[in-house]
Design a protein around this motif. Structure first.
Motif, PDB file in Angstrom:
ATOM      1  N   LYS A  83     -16.507  -7.941  -1.534  1.00 24.48           N
ATOM      2  CA  LYS A  83     -17.143  -9.063  -2.165  1.00 24.48           C
ATOM      3  C   LYS A  83     -18.390  -9.657  -1.803  1.00 24.48           C
ATOM      4  CE  LYS A  83     -12.897 -10.350  -4.424  1.00 24.48           C
ATOM      5  NZ  LYS A  83     -11.826 -11.397  -4.426  1.00 24.48           N
ATOM      6  N   ASP A 170      -5.511 -14.641  -0.151  1.00 23.10           N
ATOM      7  CA  ASP A 170      -4.611 -14.137  -1.134  1.00 23.10           C
ATOM      8  C   ASP A 170      -4.630 -12.708  -1.235  1.00 23.10           C
ATOM      9  OD1 ASP A 170      -2.818 -13.846  -3.089  1.00 23.10           O
ATOM     10  OD2 ASP A 170      -3.828 -15.224  -4.652  1.00 23.10           O
ATOM     11  N   ARG A 172      -2.690 -10.849  -3.407  1.00 30.72           N
ATOM     12  CA  ARG A 172      -2.211 -10.272  -4.713  1.00 30.72           C
ATOM     13  C   ARG A 172      -3.197  -9.251  -5.346  1.00 30.72           C
ATOM     14  NH1 ARG A 172      -0.717 -15.725  -7.712  1.00 30.72           N
ATOM     15  NH2 ARG A 172      -2.360 -16.379  -6.737  1.00 30.72           N
ATOM     16  N   GLU A 173      -4.395  -9.510  -5.266  1.00 31.53           N
ATOM     17  CA  GLU A 173      -5.631  -8.728  -5.634  1.00 31.53           C
ATOM     18  C   GLU A 173      -5.472  -7.314  -5.222  1.00 31.53           C
ATOM     19  OE1 GLU A 173     -10.373  -8.455  -6.967  1.00 31.53           O
ATOM     20  OE2 GLU A 173      -9.355 -10.356  -5.600  1.00 31.53           O
ATOM     21  N   LEU A 176      -2.344  -5.611  -6.518  1.00 34.20           N
ATOM     22  CA  LEU A 176      -2.548  -5.216  -8.048  1.00 34.20           C
ATOM     23  C   LEU A 176      -3.599  -4.083  -8.185  1.00 34.20           C
ATOM     24  CD1 LEU A 176      -2.808  -8.677  -9.733  1.00 34.20           C
ATOM     25  CD2 LEU A 176      -0.682  -6.997  -9.733  1.00 34.20           C
ATOM     26  N   LEU A 177      -4.519  -3.955  -7.375  1.00 35.10           N
ATOM     27  CA  LEU A 177      -5.433  -2.902  -7.100  1.00 35.10           C
ATOM     28  C   LEU A 177      -4.782  -1.547  -6.737  1.00 35.10           C
ATOM     29  CD1 LEU A 177      -8.420  -2.009  -7.818  1.00 35.10           C
ATOM     30  CD2 LEU A 177      -9.111  -2.867  -5.749  1.00 35.10           C
TER      31      LEU A 177
END
Length: 223
Positions: A83, A170, A172-173, A176-177
């Protein structure tokens, strides 16, 4: 001529008393050391104690299963997530994380989805034909013990933000990925074909053990 020496009668009791005193002091020292350690353990302001105050587990629902778990695939993926800020260098604002995601995907055949008349038997019960739906894939089940952040680079502002929030970020991303990529890999693999073959073999063996001499297991998209 020989001269014999005798111990005064009060020397032996004094020696015994000294040994008793020494033993008493030794026991007292041991008790002080052990007691001091126990007291420090209980009174140490920097010590930690773990107390589990979790409530009881609540059973929310029960679901009857009518499917055959025919195959399981184990997958591992390295997620490289970066990012960047639009107008700031990575050293100031931006993150790059390498995450290792590992888990399994189950392939199953749902017997409850069989149509009416999916099983046919001839008159003398020697031949049986079964028509099944194709195998489906469960969602990936990531293994938390084998899934972890391998490396991470963060800009100065991101490190300050994590420090102020008291959280490393976090994840979680990332999970999920990783699940998305593992799902895509499972769909592209031969996992469902292996599950179809295992289901056909299982039903054929079971029906032959029941006395059927000819067994035909077909899937709904087969002629």
């Amino acid at each position: 001529m020989t001269t014999s020496q005798t111990t005064p009668p009060d020397v032996a009791p004094r020696r015994r008393r000294r040994w008793r005193y020494a033993a008493g002091f030794l026991v007292l020292a041991v008790l002080l050391v052990v007691g001091g350690r126990l007291a420090w353990t209980w009174l140490n302001p920097l010590g930690e104690q773990t107390v589990d105050r979790s409530g009881p587990v609540l059973l929310q629902s029960i679901k009857d299963l009518s499917r055959f778990e025919a195959a399981t695939g184990n997958f591992q993926v390295v997620v490289d997530l970066e990012k960047d800020a639009n107008f700031l260098p990575d050293a100031v604002k931006g993150t790059r994380t390498l995450f290792v995601g590992a888990g399994g995907v189950d392939a199953y055949v749902d017997f409850s989805a069989m149509a009416a008349g999916a099983v046919t038997v001839n008159a003398d019960r020697t031949e049986a034909t079964v028509r099944l739906p194709r195998a489906q894939l469960e969602k990936p089940n990531l293994d938390n013990r084998r899934s972890y952040v391998f490396a991470q680079q963060r800009g100065l502002l991101d490190r300050v933000q994590d420090f102020l929030s008291g959280s490393p970020g976090d994840q979680r991303e990332l999970y999920l990925l990783a699940e998305k990529k593992i799902t895509e890999a499972a769909v592209a693999s031969d996992l469902r074909a292996r599950a179809d073959a295992n289901t056909r073999s299982m039903l054929t063996g079971m029906l032959k053990s029941l006395g059927f001499t000819k067994v035909s297991v077909k899937f709904t998209d087969e002629p």
